[in-house]
Design an enzyme around this catalytic site. Structure first.
Site, mmCIF file in Angstrom:
data_model
loop_
_atom_site.group_PDB
_atom_site.id
_atom_site.type_symbol
_atom_site.label_atom_id
_atom_site.label_comp_id
_atom_site.label_asym_id
_atom_site.label_seq_id
_atom_site.Cartn_x
_atom_site.Cartn_y
_atom_site.Cartn_z
ATOM 1 N N ASP A 1 9.443 2.620 -0.841
ATOM 2 C CA ASP A 1 8.468 3.311 0.001
ATOM 3 C C ASP A 1 8.810 2.966 1.446
ATOM 4 O O ASP A 1 8.468 1.892 1.954
ATOM 5 C CB ASP A 1 7.057 2.850 -0.371
ATOM 6 C CG ASP A 1 5.995 3.544 0.472
ATOM 7 O OD1 ASP A 1 6.361 4.164 1.498
ATOM 8 O OD2 ASP A 1 4.817 3.455 0.124
ATOM 9 N N LYS B 1 5.605 10.129 8.366
ATOM 10 C CA LYS B 1 5.485 10.997 9.547
ATOM 11 C C LYS B 1 6.517 10.787 10.639
ATOM 12 O O LYS B 1 6.629 11.606 11.550
ATOM 13 C CB LYS B 1 4.068 10.881 10.111
ATOM 14 C CG LYS B 1 3.541 9.450 10.161
ATOM 15 C CD LYS B 1 2.031 9.394 9.914
ATOM 16 C CE LYS B 1 1.524 7.981 9.670
ATOM 17 N NZ LYS B 1 1.729 7.486 8.298
ATOM 18 N N TYR C 1 0.863 -1.180 0.000
ATOM 19 C CA TYR C 1 0.000 0.000 0.000
ATOM 20 C C TYR C 1 0.897 1.226 0.000
ATOM 21 O O TYR C 1 1.828 1.323 0.795
ATOM 22 C CB TYR C 1 -0.879 -0.012 1.252
ATOM 23 C CG TYR C 1 -1.760 1.211 1.412
ATOM 24 C CD1 TYR C 1 -2.883 1.392 0.617
ATOM 25 C CD2 TYR C 1 -1.458 2.170 2.381
ATOM 26 C CE1 TYR C 1 -3.701 2.515 0.778
ATOM 27 C CE2 TYR C 1 -2.275 3.288 2.544
ATOM 28 C CZ TYR C 1 -3.382 3.457 1.742
ATOM 29 O OH TYR C 1 -4.190 4.562 1.903
HETATM 30 N N1 HOZ Z 1 -3.444 3.150 6.258
HETATM 31 C C1 HOZ Z 1 -2.927 3.247 7.561
HETATM 32 C C2 HOZ Z 1 -2.137 2.064 7.974
HETATM 33 N N2 HOZ Z 1 -1.530 1.313 6.982
HETATM 34 C C3 HOZ Z 1 -3.982 3.461 8.600
HETATM 35 C C4 HOZ Z 1 -4.450 4.833 8.606
HETATM 36 C C5 HOZ Z 1 -5.237 5.284 9.835
HETATM 37 O O1 HOZ Z 1 -6.323 4.802 10.114
HETATM 38 O O2 HOZ Z 1 -4.750 6.160 10.487
#
Ligand code: HOZ
Length: 425
Positions: A239, A267, A144
């Site tokens: 990534d 982040k 992802y």
């Molecule tokens: N897509 C995020 C983890 N792979 C989760 C995002 C969230 O709910 O903060």
């Protein structure tokens, strides 16, 4: 444990916010029940609005490697409040953060700050296309890379959690620019390049996948990606939104000794605040406006709040290499001796308990997990004061704030689950 206030808030939120949440996985859809509304965090702990305390293994989905409210980060934020939160103009701190990133991740000769991992991957892809003059991208099933239109193809994280094969709203022509291949299959990558090598701009990969649960690269896989992309003149994009500064100071690329052309970071470089970055080879990054013709911009990019917090975080990590040894030890302790029928994947401080006899090496094997059993495990752990990601297909993260006692308590809660006759896999 009572969750009455969370339940009340969730009922309100559902009327105002799609699904009651601002990002889908946290809605608890795949595990059922009410998402916990969090009141505060401190060190390894989070506290919900009903006053319940949990040992937290989500850590804001990875970046809180030093725990919640790490004092130097909080101090840096206090200081910056005295000068202002956004100027839309350069500040000295941005130069310091860029320098720190470059020192820790040497493949990043130049870096551009953005505001989220999605922006970072979207921009890195645009740069790869602009630099190579090609249109296609290879990604891997179950990886992802944020909600970039062309990358929501056979994607992990929320798409895997909610069983959404292809998202609505993405024109077929965009999705058709992406070739999704099985993670860890060198043969599939070789075949794709043999067939369409002159059109492939980039291969983008989570070098250790976190978004179908934790899945490590097979021996030789990352090396093969490096070799094949170089051979065909395509760019290799790591990534490292989850792995950057987590698996080592220099991220997965340091841990595995592979130098990508471009890297995306998330982040963690903002101490958990909203920020991200993409960077890499100077000849590639020099094509970005205003130096070159590839456009990318953002008013809040490099804002002093996130940048100051990031500097505090990265300075600490750089000065304290022992943090990584501690994380390794604690996570190994947490994941030791899984019961029969459970596969534990771990790389550094990222881990997943798959309800699956394994091995789990790609999306095909990850999705064979018993998500019903995971659901029961998740709620059992919650009841025993342990907060895990509410999905079988997400990684867990240990922080430097997790004590030996935290780990022992977590392991004991897990043992209790597996010892109960109803739950034996
Ligand atoms: N897509 C995020 C983890 N792979 C989760 C995002 C969230 O709910 O903060």
């Amino acid at each position: 444990m009572e969750h009455k206030t969370s339940e009340k808030l969730f009922a309100c939120a559902q009327k105002l916010i799609p699904g009651g949440v601002n990002s889908p996985v946290r809605a608890f859809r795949s595990v059922g029940g009410t998402p916990l509304f969090i009141a505060k965090g401190e060190g390894s702990r989070i506290y919900d609005v009903d006053g319940n305390e949990y040992i937290d293994y989500v850590g804001s989905w990875g970046p809180l490697i030093l725990g919640h409210r790490f004092p130097p980060v909080i101090e840096a934020l206090r200081e910056v409040l005295e000068i202002g939160t956004s100027f839309g103009a350069p500040t000295e701190r941005e130069v310091e953060l860029a320098e720190l990133i470059r020192e820790c991740v040497p493949s990043i000769e130049m870096v551009r700050l953005v505001n989220s991992g999605t922006e970072a991957t979207m921009s890195a892809l645009r740069v790869a296309r602009g630099f190579t003059g090609r249109d296609l991208t290879i990604k891997f099933e179950g990886c992802y890379h944020g909600h970039v239109d062309s990358l929501l193809v056979k994607a992990g994280s929320g798409m895997a959690t909610l069983g959404i094969a292809d998202t609505g709203g993405v024109p077929e022509a965009f999705a058709a620019t992406t070739l999704a291949l099985p993670f860890n299959s060198i043969e599939a990558v070789e075949a794709a390049f043999r067939e369409r090598g002159d059109r492939i701009a980039a291969v983008i990969v989570e070098p250790v996948v976190g978004n179908m649960g934790c899945v490590p690269p097979a021996a030789g896989f990352l090396e093969a990606l490096r070799r094949i992309t170089a051979q065909y003149g395509a760019l290799l994009i790591f990534d490292e939104v989850m792995t950057g500064f987590r698996l080592a100071l220099g991220g997965a690329q340091q841990r595995f000794g592979i130098q990508p052309d471009l890297t995306t970071l998330g982040k963690i470089i903002g101490g958990g605040l909203p920020i991200a970055a993409y960077g890499g080879r100077a000849d590639v990054m020099s094509k970005i406006a205003p130096l070159g013709p590839i456009y990318q911009a953002g008013t809040l990019s490099g804002n002093p709040l996130a940048v100051s917090a990031g500097i505090a975080m990265l300075r600490h990590l750089k000065a304290h290499p022992e943090v990584y040894e501690q994380l390794e030890r604690r996570t190994a302790q947490l994941t030791a001796n899984p019961p029969a029928g459970i596969t534990v994947n771990r790389v550094g401080s990222m881990f997943t308990f798959f309800f699956n006899p394994g091995p789990v090496t790609d999306w095909e094997s990850a999705k064979r997990s018993d998500t019903g059993q995971f659901r029961e495990f998740f709620h059992w752990m919650l009841e025993h004061g342990v907060y895990l990601a509410p999905s079988q297909f997400e990684a867990g993260f240990v922080s430097a704030a997790h004590s030996e006692q935290d780990i022992a308590r977590t392991a004991e809660a897990a043992r209790g689950f597996f010892a109960s006759p109803d739950h034996r896999p």
